[in-house]
Enzyme design. Sequence first.
Site, PDB file in Angstrom:
ATOM      1  CE  LYS A 197      10.756  24.938  34.371  1.00 23.33           C
ATOM      2  NZ  LYS A 197      11.901  25.587  33.728  1.00 23.33           N
ATOM      3  NE  ARG A 207      16.224  19.356  34.069  1.00 19.81           N
ATOM      4  CZ  ARG A 207      15.670  19.008  35.224  1.00 19.81           C
ATOM      5  NH1 ARG A 207      16.070  17.908  35.847  1.00 19.81           N
ATOM      6  NH2 ARG A 207      14.729  19.757  35.763  1.00 19.81           N
ATOM      7  NE  ARG A 220      16.076  22.907  36.364  1.00 16.92           N
ATOM      8  CZ  ARG A 220      17.380  23.053  36.168  1.00 16.92           C
ATOM      9  NH1 ARG A 220      18.155  23.489  37.145  1.00 16.92           N
ATOM     10  NH2 ARG A 220      17.934  22.747  35.009  1.00 16.92           N
ATOM     11  CD  GLU A 236       4.976  30.672  41.821  1.00 15.69           C
ATOM     12  OE1 GLU A 236       5.262  31.712  41.196  1.00 15.69           O
ATOM     13  OE2 GLU A 236       5.783  30.093  42.560  1.00 15.69           O
ATOM     14  CE  LYS A 251       8.950  23.387  31.289  1.00 16.67           C
ATOM     15  NZ  LYS A 251      10.191  24.085  31.146  1.00 16.67           N
ATOM     16  CB  SER A 277      11.428  17.343  26.569  1.00 17.58           C
ATOM     17  OG  SER A 277      11.680  17.270  27.962  1.00 17.58           O
ATOM     18  CE1 TYR A 316      11.209  20.953  22.552  1.00 15.63           C
ATOM     19  CE2 TYR A 316       9.643  19.916  24.054  1.00 15.63           C
ATOM     20  CZ  TYR A 316      10.718  20.748  23.838  1.00 15.63           C
ATOM     21  OH  TYR A 316      11.308  21.391  24.899  1.00 15.63           O
TER      22      TYR A 316
HETATM   23  C1  PBG Z   1      14.788  25.702  32.173  1.00 15.66           C
HETATM   24  C2  PBG Z   1      13.791  24.984  31.325  1.00 15.66           C
HETATM   25  C3  PBG Z   1      13.472  23.637  31.366  1.00 15.66           C
HETATM   26  C4  PBG Z   1      12.513  23.431  30.377  1.00 15.66           C
HETATM   27  C5  PBG Z   1      12.278  24.645  29.753  1.00 15.66           C
HETATM   28  N1  PBG Z   1      13.064  25.608  30.379  1.00 15.66           N
HETATM   29  C6  PBG Z   1      14.038  22.530  32.160  1.00 15.66           C
HETATM   30  C7  PBG Z   1      14.123  22.599  33.605  1.00 15.66           C
HETATM   31  O1  PBG Z   1      13.445  23.359  34.276  1.00 15.66           O
HETATM   32  O2  PBG Z   1      14.911  21.807  34.112  1.00 15.66           O
HETATM   33  C8  PBG Z   1      11.880  22.110  30.065  1.00 15.66           C
HETATM   34  C9  PBG Z   1      11.200  22.004  28.753  1.00 15.66           C
HETATM   35  C10 PBG Z   1      10.890  20.618  28.335  1.00 15.66           C
HETATM   36  O3  PBG Z   1      11.062  19.629  29.078  1.00 15.66           O
HETATM   37  O4  PBG Z   1      10.444  20.471  27.196  1.00 15.66           O
HETATM   38  N2  PBG Z   1      15.528  26.630  31.435  1.00 15.66           N
END
Ligand code: PBG
Length: 327
Positions: A197, A207, A220, A236, A251, A277, A316
Amino acid sequence: MSFPARRLRRLRRLPALRRMVAETRVSVDDLVAPLFVREGIDEPQPVLSLPGVVQHTTASLVKEARRLSSLGVPALVLFGLPAAKDPLGSEAWNPDGVTQVALRELRLELGDAMVLVADLCLDEYTDHGHCGVLTASGTVDNDATLELYGRVAVAQADAGADMVAPSGMMDGQVGAIRAALDDDGRAEVGILAYAAKYASALYGPFRDAVDVRIAGGGDRRGYQQDPPNRREALSEVSLDLAEGADIVMVKPALAYLDVIAAVRARFDVPVAAYNVSGEYAMVKAASERGWIDGAAVALEHVGAIKRAGADLILTYFAPELAEMLGD
Ligand code: PBG
């Protein structure tokens, strides 16, 4: 004049010919629908930066899950938004917390019709918006966070989750969660690991959907992967598998197709990809302006993610795609 012996256009002439030789097919079986449930609301709330996506009440969540199931979507991944946040994110493992209540309700109403995946992280539950607990100096404390992830996993499993999906990118999270589940007698509950990720700029609309602001405008990058690195993703994945992951995920998806392909080539386990997203919002925004055909682009995108080697796709677009692919 000489012609090539083999003319590639011959097999492109008719829709049926093209179908006959298609190398990749997207099916409704490949789709996993991300859904949001929010505590303390009476009506579903639209998420402005994710057109078509809402924060559900428990009741509207169950209704949407039923609809997805009737369209043939095999799985959902659930994100919970608690009414109250604190420094530890303690609502995440409260047996009566929003996610657990929703999981119980889904299990009760849907039986085994859909695979219930619970996203396992703390950022939706902490008041500072990080994926774990903070040390005095404000960095995320890896090992203290692992203990909390174990508690969340057990609470989610007890509430009916079939799989938990750790998304916090702490080192050792899969092993800690596997051990916590096994100690609780939950050997049957699987782990869909967000293995590779990346610290991506494509999570902004998510968010908004979960009302997360990272304290002090932080990011992050100290725990999520650095975008330039592909080999590191293989490390990983290999660690997550050694720790007991059942499915590994890359991801985001579209900006990391090479990573999906590399993981697919190296490991013989199911590979998931999260069409995140920001990837969804860009298509929706351009489509709303009439600049692209959103439905066609969505199909092309999930096709590309499959062609790269993903077996399952969190998107989505799942409801729309299920409707398109269903007939
Ligand atoms: C963290 C999490 C995130 C997403 C899924 N789980 C956001 C992040 O790491 O800040 C992002 C998913 C998306 O953008 O569709 N719990």
